[in-house]
Write an enzyme that holds these catalytic residues in place. Sequence first.
Site, PDB file in Angstrom:
ATOM      1  N   ARG A 112       0.839  -1.205   0.000  1.00 55.32           N
ATOM      2  CA  ARG A 112       0.000   0.000   0.000  1.00 55.32           C
ATOM      3  C   ARG A 112       0.876   1.257   0.000  1.00 55.32           C
ATOM      4  O   ARG A 112       0.557   2.265  -0.628  1.00 55.32           O
ATOM      5  CB  ARG A 112      -0.878  -0.051   1.251  1.00 55.32           C
ATOM      6  N   ASN A 163       2.368   2.235  14.946  1.00 53.97           N
ATOM      7  CA  ASN A 163       1.527   1.165  14.399  1.00 53.97           C
ATOM      8  C   ASN A 163       1.594   0.998  12.884  1.00 53.97           C
ATOM      9  O   ASN A 163       1.249  -0.062  12.370  1.00 53.97           O
ATOM     10  CB  ASN A 163       0.073   1.336  14.870  1.00 53.97           C
ATOM     11  N   TYR A 164       2.002   2.046  12.173  1.00 53.59           N
ATOM     12  CA  TYR A 164       2.233   1.943  10.732  1.00 53.59           C
ATOM     13  C   TYR A 164       3.559   2.633  10.444  1.00 53.59           C
ATOM     14  O   TYR A 164       3.590   3.703   9.832  1.00 53.59           O
ATOM     15  CB  TYR A 164       1.131   2.654   9.944  1.00 53.59           C
ATOM     16  N   GLU A 259      -2.914  13.988  12.848  1.00 53.28           N
ATOM     17  CA  GLU A 259      -3.903  12.901  12.876  1.00 53.28           C
ATOM     18  C   GLU A 259      -3.726  12.198  14.211  1.00 53.28           C
ATOM     19  O   GLU A 259      -2.660  11.654  14.500  1.00 53.28           O
ATOM     20  CB  GLU A 259      -3.679  11.944  11.709  1.00 53.28           C
ATOM     21  N   CYS A 293      -5.826   3.632  14.615  1.00 54.55           N
ATOM     22  CA  CYS A 293      -6.614   4.803  15.013  1.00 54.55           C
ATOM     23  C   CYS A 293      -8.058   4.647  14.571  1.00 54.55           C
ATOM     24  O   CYS A 293      -8.976   5.095  15.247  1.00 54.55           O
ATOM     25  CB  CYS A 293      -6.010   6.069  14.421  1.00 54.55           C
ATOM     26  N   ARG A 448      -9.064   4.134   6.869  1.00 55.41           N
ATOM     27  CA  ARG A 448      -8.462   5.319   6.233  1.00 55.41           C
ATOM     28  C   ARG A 448      -8.530   5.261   4.717  1.00 55.41           C
ATOM     29  O   ARG A 448      -8.773   6.260   4.051  1.00 55.41           O
ATOM     30  CB  ARG A 448      -7.008   5.445   6.700  1.00 55.41           C
TER      31      ARG A 448
END
Length: 489
Positions: A112, A163-164, A259, A293, A448
């Site tokens: 991605r 987390n990402y 964010e 999130c 998202r």
Amino acid sequence: MFSDLELPGKVYPNYQSGKWIQKEGADLIEIRSPLDGSLVGKVTAMCKDDVDEAMDIAKRAQPRWRDVPIHRRAEILHRAASILTENAREMVEVLLYEIGKDRKSGLSEVLRTADYIRFAADSAKNMPGESIPSESFPGFTKSKISLVTREPLGVVLAISPFNYPVNLSASKIAPALVAGNTVVFKPATQGAISALHLVKAFEMAGLPAGVLNTVTGYGQDIGDYTVTHEKLDFINFTGSTQVGKRIAGLVKMKPMLMELGGKDPAIVLEDANLPLAVSNIVSGAYSYSGQRCTAVKRVLVVDCVADHLADMLREKVAALKAGNPAADDEVTIVPLIDEHAADTVMSLVEEAKDKGAKLLLGGKREKNLVHPVLMDHVTTQMKLAWEEPFGPVLPIIRIRDAQEAIEIANRSEYGLQSCIFTQNIDQAFSIASRLEVGTVQVNGKTERGPDHFPFLGVKSSGIGVQGIRYSIEAMTRPKAIVINISPHL
Ligand code: NAP
Ligand code: G3H
């Protein structure tokens, strides 16, 4: 291909001025795996001087980078995306051990990210600017034309969460770079090794020296100094609301994109397609153990279908496999990032139980592995109704009707996303228009992507808008040159 990134002793250097640097005697931070506590590697605890250096380098490099034509900047991004794709398997293993992400989710994150980078490159090439004639404003003739182009802001500080570590870093770096900004990048400490692999891809793609520079170290030690640095021009931050608010309080007169946390509700109405709702809610709430999130963090269901929904949810959640994703690719419930995260989840569960919530499933914990928790009859008196657990726990709150769903949804300090399950599209639109969030998903989970959609939080969930074109716009400003046309020939 990325293997030369690691120095002896499992040390991962920083990237500054086009070189991988490791200062002798620098303090090191041990990154231990959430899976088994093993040492993944070490990164430098950088100090204020290192931050100054990174900012100086980025500031000096920016005018040259701004002058590189967009199509050339885009070519470099395309190469970085290809390098990521070619090295996806290696990146997946780093993500697995550093942040405990299962291989399927890790691969999805890397691919991605490559798609994101390519799309950002192409989007920037296709942002033509505009010309505005004066005659459309009252009192004006064709006497002026404003030619509006977009200019980079300068030095962008990118700060990403654990987390990402690849995707939420690239989603700051790629739009910033393609727009002509230079970047100082401070990754989350747990996640820094994955993030440095991403930077390696940009280096291998031929990014000129000084355009992207990294700063590793605990946010609590160097964060305040970094975000208030005089040489930066924009802050692009993703992380907790707590840290976001701290930064917003410290920084003066600098634009920022933030964010932050969320408490996304899934609203289930009497006419919902329940199998559809259940599969979306379960994958929305529990993938990567709820450490997202946009995870579904509460269910607001009308009384008349609540028993049925709770039974269906229980059956589906009970089928989720918990364990070590390194040993089993079928695992969804992975160990949380650390024991502190597991403590937070368990304390919310205990408080809800003490106040009368019914534990439908879960309650078992082994160190930082929390087995999936499903709780029914959670009320607005309980912290679990309001706080973001960032773990595999889903509270079911029973409501009278859609009006009460809107009221409870909006009473949250957060406003990231919401989802509504109903087959009545008029009702869906009516509710959606009244929810105080950035995005409402109708008959689908909160999430998202796709990454060219606008992604934003309102209230304590953020400032500004992400999403490929939106991010490029946020990290550029309009520059207007007005042509004054003489009335005389
Ligand atoms: P975090 O603790 O807020 O950390 C985020 C980043 O901020 C890390 O790089 C951290 O560095 C850094 N940091 C810490 N203190 C700082 C300071 N004083 N100044 C500057 N930077 C500082 O968040 P996290 O635990 O990594 O991520 C989980 C949270 O992020 C959740 O609340 C989640 O909802 C939110 N999140 C939101 C989105 C979104 O798009 N809305 C996406 C992902 C995550 P260290 O790692 O060194 O502490
Ligand atoms: O953790 C926050 C991410 O922005 C969520 O992204 O919805 O694709 O998991 P996601």
